[in-house]
Write a protein that holds these residues in place. Structure first.
Motif, PDB file in Angstrom:
ATOM      1  N   LEU A  69       0.850  -1.192  -0.068  1.00  0.00           N
ATOM      2  CA  LEU A  69       0.011   0.030  -0.024  1.00  0.00           C
ATOM      3  C   LEU A  69       0.959   1.331  -0.142  1.00  0.00           C
ATOM      4  N   SER A  70       1.852   1.271   0.884  1.00  0.00           N
ATOM      5  CA  SER A  70       3.061   2.220   0.809  1.00  0.00           C
ATOM      6  C   SER A  70       4.354   1.862   1.247  1.00  0.00           C
ATOM      7  N   VAL A  71       5.307   2.441   0.883  1.00  0.00           N
ATOM      8  CA  VAL A  71       6.568   2.167   1.340  1.00  0.00           C
ATOM      9  C   VAL A  71       7.422   3.559   1.595  1.00  0.00           C
ATOM     10  N   ASP A  72       7.763   3.455   2.651  1.00  0.00           N
ATOM     11  CA  ASP A  72       8.613   4.791   3.025  1.00  0.00           C
ATOM     12  C   ASP A  72       7.845   6.043   2.908  1.00  0.00           C
ATOM     13  N   GLY A  73       6.363   5.858   3.202  1.00  0.00           N
ATOM     14  CA  GLY A  73       5.436   7.129   2.898  1.00  0.00           C
ATOM     15  C   GLY A  73       4.952   7.316   1.807  1.00  0.00           C
ATOM     16  N   LYS A  74       5.416   6.741   0.562  1.00  0.00           N
ATOM     17  CA  LYS A  74       5.021   6.777  -0.769  1.00  0.00           C
ATOM     18  C   LYS A  74       4.030   5.701  -0.999  1.00  0.00           C
ATOM     19  N   ALA A  75       2.720   6.037  -1.501  1.00  0.00           N
ATOM     20  CA  ALA A  75       1.607   5.079  -1.988  1.00  0.00           C
ATOM     21  C   ALA A  75       2.470   4.335  -3.347  1.00  0.00           C
ATOM     22  N   ILE A  76       1.918   3.241  -3.158  1.00  0.00           N
ATOM     23  CA  ILE A  76       1.984   2.460  -4.373  1.00  0.00           C
ATOM     24  C   ILE A  76       1.568   3.047  -5.792  1.00  0.00           C
ATOM     25  N   ALA A  77       2.409   2.762  -6.814  1.00  0.00           N
ATOM     26  CA  ALA A  77       1.698   3.279  -8.162  1.00  0.00           C
ATOM     27  C   ALA A  77       2.008   2.215  -8.839  1.00  0.00           C
ATOM     28  N   PHE A  78       0.947   1.873  -9.816  1.00  0.00           N
ATOM     29  CA  PHE A  78       0.658   0.917 -10.633  1.00  0.00           C
ATOM     30  C   PHE A  78       1.099   1.391 -12.134  1.00  0.00           C
ATOM     31  N   ALA A  79       1.522   0.427 -12.937  1.00  0.00           N
ATOM     32  CA  ALA A  79       1.480   0.931 -14.481  1.00  0.00           C
ATOM     33  C   ALA A  79       0.311   0.893 -15.171  1.00  0.00           C
ATOM     34  N   ASN A  80       0.786   1.811 -16.186  1.00  0.00           N
ATOM     35  CA  ASN A  80      -0.589   2.293 -17.009  1.00  0.00           C
ATOM     36  C   ASN A  80      -0.544   1.284 -17.995  1.00  0.00           C
ATOM     37  N   SER A  81       0.379   0.477 -18.545  1.00  0.00           N
ATOM     38  CA  SER A  81       0.314  -0.599 -19.669  1.00  0.00           C
ATOM     39  C   SER A  81       1.267  -1.582 -19.121  1.00  0.00           C
ATOM     40  N   PRO A  82       1.280  -2.831 -19.658  1.00  0.00           N
ATOM     41  CA  PRO A  82       2.237  -3.847 -19.225  1.00  0.00           C
ATOM     42  C   PRO A  82       3.433  -3.427 -19.930  1.00  0.00           C
ATOM     43  N   TYR A  83       3.635  -2.539 -20.872  1.00  0.00           N
ATOM     44  CA  TYR A  83       4.722  -2.101 -21.573  1.00  0.00           C
ATOM     45  C   TYR A  83       5.345  -0.689 -20.957  1.00  0.00           C
ATOM     46  N   SER A  84       4.820  -0.327 -19.958  1.00  0.00           N
ATOM     47  CA  SER A  84       5.281   0.822 -19.424  1.00  0.00           C
ATOM     48  C   SER A  84       7.005   1.213 -18.967  1.00  0.00           C
ATOM     49  N   CYS A  85       7.728  -0.047 -18.621  1.00  0.00           N
ATOM     50  CA  CYS A  85       8.931   0.047 -18.430  1.00  0.00           C
ATOM     51  C   CYS A  85       9.811  -0.126 -19.512  1.00  0.00           C
ATOM     52  N   ALA A  86       9.429  -0.148 -20.597  1.00  0.00           N
ATOM     53  CA  ALA A  86      10.336  -0.759 -21.772  1.00  0.00           C
ATOM     54  C   ALA A  86      10.815   0.343 -22.410  1.00  0.00           C
TER      55      ALA A  86
END
Length: 86
Positions: A69-86
């Motif tokens: 849900l959060s790590v080090d005070g930062k809320a989790i962010a989800f990818a907009n698409s399965p290729y967003s890291c490419a």
């Protein structure tokens, strides 16, 4: 278990940075029963297995990344698409 939901690359990078820095931080996540848990620990590993990302804490606890849900005070962010890291 629910299908894995890909986390944002930037959030993944932050998890890896915390692991590299060996920094203790607050981690809030939902366990497999859907109960919210809060711990303060170090992330010792960030890895992929079976099509999902996981973090391992110094306590030995393993958390699937999309259950965070959060790590080090930062809320989790989800990818907009399965290729967003490419």
């Amino acid at each position: 278990m629910q299908p894995y939901r890909l986390i944002d690359c930037g959030f993944h990078d932050e998890l890896e940075a915390l692991a590299t820095l060996r920094q203790r931080c607050p981690i809030v996540y939902q366990d497999v029963d859907g109960v919210t848990q809060t711990v303060e620990s170090r992330i010792v590993d960030v890895y992929a297995q079976g099509g999902a990302d996981f973090i391992k804490l110094q306590t030995g606890t393993i958390i699937r990344a999309d259950y965070l849900l959060s790590v080090d005070g930062k809320a989790i962010a989800f990818a907009n698409s399965p290729y967003s890291c490419a």
